[in-house]
Design a protein around this motif. Structure first.
Motif, PDB file in Angstrom:
ATOM      1  N   ASN A 130       0.893  -1.309  -0.015  1.00  0.00           N
ATOM      2  CA  ASN A 130       0.125  -0.283  -0.428  1.00  0.00           C
ATOM      3  C   ASN A 130       0.691   1.727  -0.042  1.00  0.00           C
ATOM      4  OD1 ASN A 130      -2.735  -1.566   0.358  1.00  0.00           O
ATOM      5  ND2 ASN A 130      -2.158  -1.973   2.381  1.00  0.00           N
ATOM      6  N   MET A 131       0.483   2.272  -0.239  1.00  0.00           N
ATOM      7  CA  MET A 131       1.021   3.707  -0.418  1.00  0.00           C
ATOM      8  C   MET A 131       1.233   4.242   1.093  1.00  0.00           C
ATOM      9  SD  MET A 131       1.698   3.910  -3.396  1.00  0.00           S
ATOM     10  CE  MET A 131       2.317   5.798  -4.164  1.00  0.00           C
ATOM     11  N   PHE A 132       0.282   4.091   1.883  1.00  0.00           N
ATOM     12  CA  PHE A 132       0.481   4.558   3.255  1.00  0.00           C
ATOM     13  C   PHE A 132       0.349   3.133   4.336  1.00  0.00           C
ATOM     14  CE2 PHE A 132      -2.862   5.566   1.927  1.00  0.00           C
ATOM     15  CZ  PHE A 132      -3.981   5.413   2.842  1.00  0.00           C
ATOM     16  N   GLY A 133       0.577   3.124   5.671  1.00  0.00           N
ATOM     17  CA  GLY A 133       0.018   2.151   6.029  1.00  0.00           C
ATOM     18  C   GLY A 133       0.923   1.965   8.026  1.00  0.00           C
ATOM     19  N   GLN A 134       0.345   1.330   8.874  1.00  0.00           N
ATOM     20  CA  GLN A 134       0.790   1.238   9.810  1.00  0.00           C
ATOM     21  C   GLN A 134       0.554   0.076  10.465  1.00  0.00           C
ATOM     22  OE1 GLN A 134      -3.071   2.259  12.840  1.00  0.00           O
ATOM     23  NE2 GLN A 134      -1.763   2.510  14.425  1.00  0.00           N
ATOM     24  N   ILE A 135       2.628  -0.058  11.329  1.00  0.00           N
ATOM     25  CA  ILE A 135       2.382  -1.370  11.614  1.00  0.00           C
ATOM     26  C   ILE A 135       3.031  -1.004  13.468  1.00  0.00           C
ATOM     27  CG2 ILE A 135       5.504  -2.358  11.468  1.00  0.00           C
ATOM     28  CD1 ILE A 135       5.189  -1.487   8.704  1.00  0.00           C
ATOM     29  N   GLN A 136       2.646  -2.378  13.818  1.00  0.00           N
ATOM     30  CA  GLN A 136       2.716  -2.591  15.320  1.00  0.00           C
ATOM     31  C   GLN A 136       3.384  -3.289  15.288  1.00  0.00           C
ATOM     32  OE1 GLN A 136      -1.387  -1.803  16.248  1.00  0.00           O
ATOM     33  NE2 GLN A 136      -1.142   0.559  16.789  1.00  0.00           N
ATOM     34  N   SER A 137       3.768  -3.762  17.106  1.00  0.00           N
ATOM     35  CA  SER A 137       4.537  -4.980  17.387  1.00  0.00           C
ATOM     36  C   SER A 137       3.205  -5.672  17.892  1.00  0.00           C
ATOM     37  CB  SER A 137       5.601  -4.421  18.639  1.00  0.00           C
ATOM     38  OG  SER A 137       4.439  -3.637  19.399  1.00  0.00           O
ATOM     39  N   PRO A 138       3.792  -7.528  17.619  1.00  0.00           N
ATOM     40  CA  PRO A 138       3.000  -8.291  18.455  1.00  0.00           C
ATOM     41  C   PRO A 138       2.262  -7.644  19.766  1.00  0.00           C
ATOM     42  CG  PRO A 138       4.163  -9.039  18.085  1.00  0.00           C
ATOM     43  CD  PRO A 138       5.019  -7.565  17.502  1.00  0.00           C
TER      44      PRO A 138
ATOM     45  N   PHE B 267       7.146  -4.714  28.326  1.00  0.00           N
ATOM     46  CA  PHE B 267       7.841  -2.867  27.874  1.00  0.00           C
ATOM     47  C   PHE B 267       6.697  -3.581  26.844  1.00  0.00           C
ATOM     48  CE2 PHE B 267      11.343  -5.016  28.942  1.00  0.00           C
ATOM     49  CZ  PHE B 267      12.194  -3.882  29.470  1.00  0.00           C
ATOM     50  N   THR B 268       6.146  -2.151  26.063  1.00  0.00           N
ATOM     51  CA  THR B 268       5.062  -2.154  24.955  1.00  0.00           C
ATOM     52  C   THR B 268       5.063  -1.831  23.649  1.00  0.00           C
ATOM     53  OG1 THR B 268       4.758   0.085  25.802  1.00  0.00           O
ATOM     54  CG2 THR B 268       3.669  -1.076  26.464  1.00  0.00           C
ATOM     55  N   GLY B 269       6.112  -1.949  23.673  1.00  0.00           N
ATOM     56  CA  GLY B 269       6.534  -2.571  21.915  1.00  0.00           C
ATOM     57  C   GLY B 269       6.654  -1.240  21.038  1.00  0.00           C
ATOM     58  N   PHE B 270       5.861  -0.695  19.788  1.00  0.00           N
ATOM     59  CA  PHE B 270       6.153  -0.064  19.076  1.00  0.00           C
ATOM     60  C   PHE B 270       4.963   0.600  18.246  1.00  0.00           C
ATOM     61  CE2 PHE B 270       7.880  -3.065  16.382  1.00  0.00           C
ATOM     62  CZ  PHE B 270       6.789  -2.941  15.118  1.00  0.00           C
ATOM     63  N   ASP B 271       4.715   1.857  17.541  1.00  0.00           N
ATOM     64  CA  ASP B 271       3.883   2.048  16.642  1.00  0.00           C
ATOM     65  C   ASP B 271       4.443   2.476  15.609  1.00  0.00           C
ATOM     66  OD1 ASP B 271       1.492   2.294  15.277  1.00  0.00           O
ATOM     67  OD2 ASP B 271       1.114   4.324  16.737  1.00  0.00           O
ATOM     68  N   ALA B 272       4.607   2.466  14.742  1.00  0.00           N
ATOM     69  CA  ALA B 272       5.279   3.417  13.636  1.00  0.00           C
ATOM     70  C   ALA B 272       4.117   3.412  12.493  1.00  0.00           C
ATOM     71  CB  ALA B 272       6.390   1.662  12.747  1.00  0.00           C
ATOM     72  N   HIS B 273       4.472   4.290  11.478  1.00  0.00           N
ATOM     73  CA  HIS B 273       3.611   4.378  10.339  1.00  0.00           C
ATOM     74  C   HIS B 273       4.516   4.495   9.246  1.00  0.00           C
ATOM     75  CE1 HIS B 273       0.023   5.370  12.352  1.00  0.00           C
ATOM     76  NE2 HIS B 273       0.597   5.759  13.286  1.00  0.00           N
ATOM     77  N   TYR B 274       4.084   4.709   7.919  1.00  0.00           N
ATOM     78  CA  TYR B 274       4.894   3.999   6.632  1.00  0.00           C
ATOM     79  C   TYR B 274       4.050   5.440   6.056  1.00  0.00           C
ATOM     80  CZ  TYR B 274       2.608   0.321   4.307  1.00  0.00           C
ATOM     81  OH  TYR B 274       1.985  -0.599   3.804  1.00  0.00           O
ATOM     82  N   MET B 275       4.767   5.387   4.897  1.00  0.00           N
ATOM     83  CA  MET B 275       3.704   6.426   3.811  1.00  0.00           C
ATOM     84  C   MET B 275       5.136   6.549   2.406  1.00  0.00           C
ATOM     85  SD  MET B 275       3.196  10.612   4.750  1.00  0.00           S
ATOM     86  CE  MET B 275       3.036   9.878   6.261  1.00  0.00           C
ATOM     87  N   ALA B 276       4.685   6.527   0.984  1.00  0.00           N
ATOM     88  CA  ALA B 276       5.495   5.959  -0.161  1.00  0.00           C
ATOM     89  C   ALA B 276       4.863   8.064  -0.217  1.00  0.00           C
ATOM     90  CB  ALA B 276       4.565   5.668  -1.311  1.00  0.00           C
TER      91      ALA B 276
ATOM     92  N   LEU C   1       9.492   6.442   7.100  1.00  0.00           N
ATOM     93  CA  LEU C   1       8.548   5.370   7.779  1.00  0.00           C
ATOM     94  C   LEU C   1       8.506   6.707   9.411  1.00  0.00           C
ATOM     95  CD1 LEU C   1       7.849   2.962   9.628  1.00  0.00           C
ATOM     96  CD2 LEU C   1      10.540   2.499   9.839  1.00  0.00           C
ATOM     97  N   TYR C   2       7.909   6.794  10.233  1.00  0.00           N
ATOM     98  CA  TYR C   2       8.158   6.842  11.308  1.00  0.00           C
ATOM     99  C   TYR C   2       7.703   6.703  12.912  1.00  0.00           C
ATOM    100  CZ  TYR C   2       3.962   9.673  10.178  1.00  0.00           C
ATOM    101  OH  TYR C   2       2.257   9.580   9.538  1.00  0.00           O
TER     102      TYR C   2
END
Length: 204
Positions: free
Chosen positions: A33-41, A135-144, A67-68
């Motif tokens: 996808n041109m953008f989206g969200q990535i999170q730790s399990p 530890f709560t992990g991470f929440d990241a976002h990406y975009m083209a 990516l941020y």
């Protein structure tokens, strides 16, 4: 007491089961996808131990991936040898993050933006076999994001002879008054001549 054949067989089955369970926790997700969200399990709850997830992001040619992170909370370790998030391309590691705050031996993303050089980026999250804290992990976002080929193109053979015009996903060339664009869509030639000179200097 010497081990019997049956006990040896059960031992092999035990190790095979342990190996399969450890492999079951590692998987890869393909994203285009041109953008989206990535999170730790398990986010926003604590992530599991001994887990590995890889997200492969691919966008169309002419775009890069930005990516941020909005949240980052991983186990601290020297040089990120325990839990970490690694960002890379096919042949280059762009960043490795871990911990809760940046130190001399650990780096957290903070407000940093990771930008891929091309249209592919891979993000891998890895946790070791045990965590003493939550530890709560991470929440990241990406975009083209669009690549400005007019400013960033390094190959001179593919650059425009006169004018370069960037648009989302690509670029095109045009010529000064009195010249016409050659069929290669990059080289300009004098309108009244059938001769094509590709060198910028020379003798006629």
């Amino acid at each position: 007491m010497r081990p019997t054949f049956m006990s040896f067989r059960w031992l092999l089955l035990y190790y095979a089961l342990c190996f399969s369970l450890s492999k079951a926790s590692a998987h890869t997700v393909e994203l285009n996808n041109m953008f989206g969200q990535i999170q730790s399990p398990g986010y926003p709850d604590s992530y599991p131990s001994d887990s590995e997830v890889t997200w492969n992001i691919t966008v169309p040619d002419g775009f890069r991936i930005k990516l941020y992170f909005m949240h980052f909370n991983l186990e601290s370790s020297y040089l990120c040898e325990y839990d970490y998030v690694k960002v890379e391309t096919e042949d280059q590691v762009l960043a490795t993050f871990c911990g809760r705050e940046t130190t001399d031996t650990e780096q957290t993303p903070g407000q940093e933006v990771v930008l891929s050089p091309g249209s592919f980026m891979s993000i891998t999250f890895r946790s070791d076999f045990s965590n003493e804290e939550r530890f709560t992990g991470f929440d990241a976002h990406y975009m083209a994001v669009d690549v400005d080929e007019c400013k960033e193109r390094e190959d001179e053979e593919l650059s425009c002879d006169h004018y370069c015009h960037n648009y989302i996903g690509g670029y095109y060339c045009s010529c000064r008054f009195g010249y016409i664009l050659h069929t290669d869509n990059r080289t300009c030639r004098v309108e009244c001549s059938d001769n094509l000179f590709t060198q910028r200097t020379g003798v006629i």
